[in-house]
Structure formats: structure tokens, C-alpha cells
Scaffold this motif. Structure first.
Motif, mmCIF file in Angstrom:
data_model
loop_
_atom_site.group_PDB
_atom_site.id
_atom_site.type_symbol
_atom_site.label_atom_id
_atom_site.label_comp_id
_atom_site.label_asym_id
_atom_site.label_seq_id
_atom_site.Cartn_x
_atom_site.Cartn_y
_atom_site.Cartn_z
ATOM 1 N N HIS A 1 40.528 19.614 13.157
ATOM 2 C CA HIS A 1 39.202 19.928 13.715
ATOM 3 C C HIS A 1 39.266 20.562 15.102
ATOM 4 O O HIS A 1 38.308 21.190 15.531
ATOM 5 C CB HIS A 1 38.356 18.652 13.820
ATOM 6 C CG HIS A 1 38.396 17.851 12.578
ATOM 7 N ND1 HIS A 1 37.802 18.288 11.418
ATOM 8 C CD2 HIS A 1 39.004 16.680 12.271
ATOM 9 C CE1 HIS A 1 38.038 17.406 10.457
ATOM 10 N NE2 HIS A 1 38.767 16.427 10.944
ATOM 11 N N ASP B 1 35.280 11.965 11.079
ATOM 12 C CA ASP B 1 35.943 11.789 9.781
ATOM 13 C C ASP B 1 35.171 10.839 8.860
ATOM 14 O O ASP B 1 35.460 10.762 7.656
ATOM 15 C CB ASP B 1 37.355 11.218 9.974
ATOM 16 C CG ASP B 1 38.402 12.286 10.281
ATOM 17 O OD1 ASP B 1 38.172 13.469 9.962
ATOM 18 O OD2 ASP B 1 39.458 11.920 10.839
ATOM 19 N N GLU C 1 42.033 15.478 16.344
ATOM 20 C CA GLU C 1 43.074 15.783 15.352
ATOM 21 C C GLU C 1 43.013 17.289 15.031
ATOM 22 O O GLU C 1 41.932 17.876 14.955
ATOM 23 C CB GLU C 1 42.898 14.930 14.087
ATOM 24 C CG GLU C 1 44.182 14.919 13.273
ATOM 25 C CD GLU C 1 44.282 13.795 12.245
ATOM 26 O OE1 GLU C 1 43.294 13.106 12.000
ATOM 27 O OE2 GLU C 1 45.387 13.646 11.695
HETATM 28 FE FE1 FEO Z 1 41.290 12.525 11.552
HETATM 29 FE FE2 FEO Z 1 39.946 15.068 9.711
HETATM 30 O O1 FEO Z 1 40.991 14.297 11.078
#
Ligand code: FEO
Length: 388
Positions: A83, A166, A80
Motif C-alpha cells: 500500500h 487491511d 506495508e
Molecule cells: Fe498488511 Fe495489505 O498489507
């Protein structure tokens, strides 16, 4: 602000305090952190990058901690963009660096970085694979759907640290000190709420490891009392009740339904509900309302009819609950309608599509404004909702 992890594991993440909405929808009054780490050993490994919004600060942190060394590995636990935004820049800057990730994550990289060339530079890892860095050894555990399918977490064997992606994340910048559970819960239910079973699977893997420290991708590094955090994650991911009591969620066009909802909260309190919390779905934070619905033992929804259907703020709330697989709760319903009430039917229909939801009778219909004659049925609904 220096964040100490260990002598050889450095924090190189950044706070973001000027983002209006996280993931385009969540207010973050106290900001958020994008955590990233650097492991310095015979080999040097970067553990995830950060959101491109804070690229300059991340590069400064990385260069400072590298102190002239060159990273051998970039471990990508989650693709994602909060990150993974700087993968292409890092790959370009360090041509000898290998990218370590799940096969799925490696497949996703070209979707985000057009033309990225990773040929001969990737290491696809599977469950239990290890990567020796010298004194430190990384071991990888697949964590699909916590919170995307390509996610893995990493256990560093010598210092017994879990890099949890996460998992165990929280809204709030690291510079802002606050209670962990409140913003961790809002983060969990809104971001991972749907994925209780995958989170349970991850917790079972963690239970086989000797864990001294959890390094998530958002929020504080957890070093003490880990049983507390793991216990809350266990409750949340099993959709169990954390706080006994009733959450009253209402939406009101002209204030009539608000009066009913507030009166119901009073009645529930008077009847001994251990806790009653109330939210105005038109004005309060939707993410907090979702969090409270999952947190509390019981739910009461109150909303007016609208265009032969349901007032949209309540529709939106119930849609959120369905997306996040709200389940295992008893729910009371109050509808309002001036000429042809339809809200109750719609709310009942939406709730009946969720798992193990018991609609508590009587469902109440208010005609425009609460009247003395409504009080008996409101008392009856409160009794039924509080009954075990
Ligand atoms: Fe699922 Fe912090 O991204």
C-alpha cells in the motif's frame, strides 16, 4: 471496470493478476487488489497508495480523477509496501501535499525510502483526531497490529464510510467476482490470525460509529449487509468455531498415512460429523489448511515419523498454527512409524504449547500400514473427538 463509491469519493486502486505469491508466500489464483481512494472536496485527500508493481496504473487512475487538481493530503493508514510503495514518488510529485499518518508510520517511512525529506510536511494523528476537508471530515482511529503496529483506520463522517486498512480485506482481484468469505477467511487467518485481540479492539471502536460502507485496502467495497462481514470478523477474531465438524490434516511419505487419514474421514462422516474436510499438507495450499483449522470445530492430525522427529510438512503446518495463535480446539493425533515412532510425541509437544488445546485420547500409532486391528482404536478416537 469502474468501481463506484460515491460522487466525491473515487476508487483509484488497481488489480494485480500476475503476481506469483502475495507477501512472498500466498498463492493468489484470482489475483489481488491494492485499493486506494481519492476524496474530492475543498481539500483533496489520497487514501493510501498501492504496490509499486502497479505504479503506472495507479498514477493514471489518480491523474484521471484529480482532473487537474492537486492533492492536499496523503493519508497513510498502513506502511506495508503493498500500500505504501508510492509514498516517496507522490511526495516528490506534489511538494505542497501533507502526509497524514500515525507517529509510528512516520517513523517507519525513512526505513523504506532512503533520504525521503518530510520536514514540515507531516501531520501525526492520534486517536479520535479529525481532519476537515470541507463537507467531508476524516476521523482517525488507531488500529495497532491490524496488521502492523503503525496502522490506523479512518472514518469519513459525512458519508459514514470506514477506510479499514487491511481489515475486511480479501484475496482476489476486483475484476474476479466470487464469494467473499472463502478468500477473506484465508486472508484473515494467514495475515491477521495472530491478532485476534487487536481486531476485537477495532470492532469495538467500529461499533460506536454509524457505518454505511467499508472500504478495505484489498477486495470489494462493502456497502450492504455489513452485519454479516462484521459478524464473521467477530467470530474469527475470538477464535470461535465457524463451522462445526472435523478438519483432517495429514502428511504422508509413501501413502500409508494418507490411507489412514482418508479412512478416519470416512469413519467421522459415518458417525455423523456435521462436516469433514481433509487436506494433504504435502500438496494442498498451506494457507488454506491454516484457514480450515481455524474455521472448523475440531482438528485431527496424522503424520509419519521422520529422522527421529516429525515429517516436515506436518511440522510446518503446526508451526504455522502456533504462529497464528491457534487455540480453543480439541485435537486428535495419529502417528505413523516403521521402527521407532516419534511423530506423535513431537506433534503433542507442539500442540501443547498452544492455548486451550485439548489432546483427545487415544493417540493412535500406526506401524507402516493401517491394519484391521487398528480400526477399533480409530473408531474410539473418532467417538472421543466427536463427543462434546
Ligand atoms: Fe498488511 Fe495489505 O498489507
Amino acid at each position: 471496470m469502474e468501481i463506484k463509491i460515491t460522487d466525491k469519493i473515487k476508487y483509484i486502486g488497481v488489480d494485480d493478476t500476475d503476481l506469483d505469491l502475495f507477501e512472498g508466500q500466498y498463492i493468489i489464483p484470482n489475483g489481488i487488489s491494492y485499493n486506494s481512494y481519492l476524496i474530492l472536496d475543498e481539500k483533496v485527500a489520497i487514501m493510501d497508495t498501492v504496490d509499486g508493481r502497479k505504479g503506472q496504473a495507479w498514477w493514471e487512475n489518480l491523474e484521471r480523477e484529480l482532473a487537474g487538481r492537486t492533492p492536499d493530503y496523503l493519508v497513510v493508514q498502513h506502511m506495508e509496501p503493498d500500500h505504501a510503495s508510492l509514498i516517496a514518488e507522490a511526495v516528490a510529485k506534489f511538494p505542497a501535499m501533507q502526509v497524514v499518518a500515525t507517529a509510528k508510520a512516520l517513523d517507519m517511512m525513512p526505513h523504506f525510502f532512503e533520504g525521503i525529506s518530510l520536514e514540515g510536511r507531516t501531520m501525526a494523528v492520534k486517536e479520535g483526531d479529525t481532519l476537515p476537508l470541507g463537507h467531508h471530515t476524516l476521523q482517525f482511529f488507531m488500529a495497532p497490529m491490524v496488521h502492523w503496529p503503525e496502522v490506523m483506520v479512518t472514518y469519513e463522517q459525512s458519508e459514514k464510510i470506514v477506510f479499514a486498512a487491511d481489515g475486511f480485506g480479501k484475496f482476489g482481484a476486483l475484476a474476479h467476482e466470487e464469494d467473499w468469505a472463502c478468500e477473506a477467511r484465508r486472508y484473515y487467518f494467514n495475515i491477521c490470525g495472530k491478532y485476534g485481540a487487536p481486531v476485537q479492539a477495532l470492532l469495538k471502536k467500529l461499533a460506536t460509529l454509524d457505518v454505511k460502507c467499508i472500504c478495505p485496502l484489498h477486495g470489494p467495497i462493502l456497502k450492504e449487509n455489513l452485519g454479516y462481514y462484521i459478524g464473521l470478523y467477530d467470530t474469527w477474531s475470538k477464535y470461535e468455531v465457524e463451522t462445526e465438524g472435523v478438519f483432517v490434516a495429514y502428511a504422508s511419505i509413501h501413502g500409508g498415512t494418507a490411507v489412514v487419514a482418508r479412512k478416519m474421514a470416512e469413519i467421522l462422516q459415518a458417525k455423523g460429523a456435521p462436516k469433514v474436510s481433509i487436506a494433504d499438507l504435502c500438496r494442498d495450499d498451506m494457507a488454506e489448511a491454516v484457514e480450515d483449522a481455524f474455521r472448523m470445530g475440531k482438528l485431527l492430525v496424522a503424520a509419519p515419523s521422520y529422522d527421529g522427529d516429525l515429517f516436515p510438512p506436518m511440522h510446518d503446518f503446526l508451526h504455522h498454527l502456533k504462529l497464528k495463535t491457534f487455540q480453543k480446539r480439541r485435537v486428535g493425533i495419529i502417528e505413523n512409524g516403521s521402527w521407532a515412532p516419534t511423530a506423535g510425541r513431537v506433534m503433542k509437544g507442539m500442540l501443547s504449547e498452544m492455548k486451550e488445546i485439548e489432546i483427545v485420547e487415544p493417540m493412535i500409532t500406526i506401524r507402516s500400514r493401517m491394519k484391521q486391528s487398528d480400526l477399533a482404536s480409530m473408531e474410539a478416537l473418532a467417538d472421543a473427538l466427536l463427543a462434546e
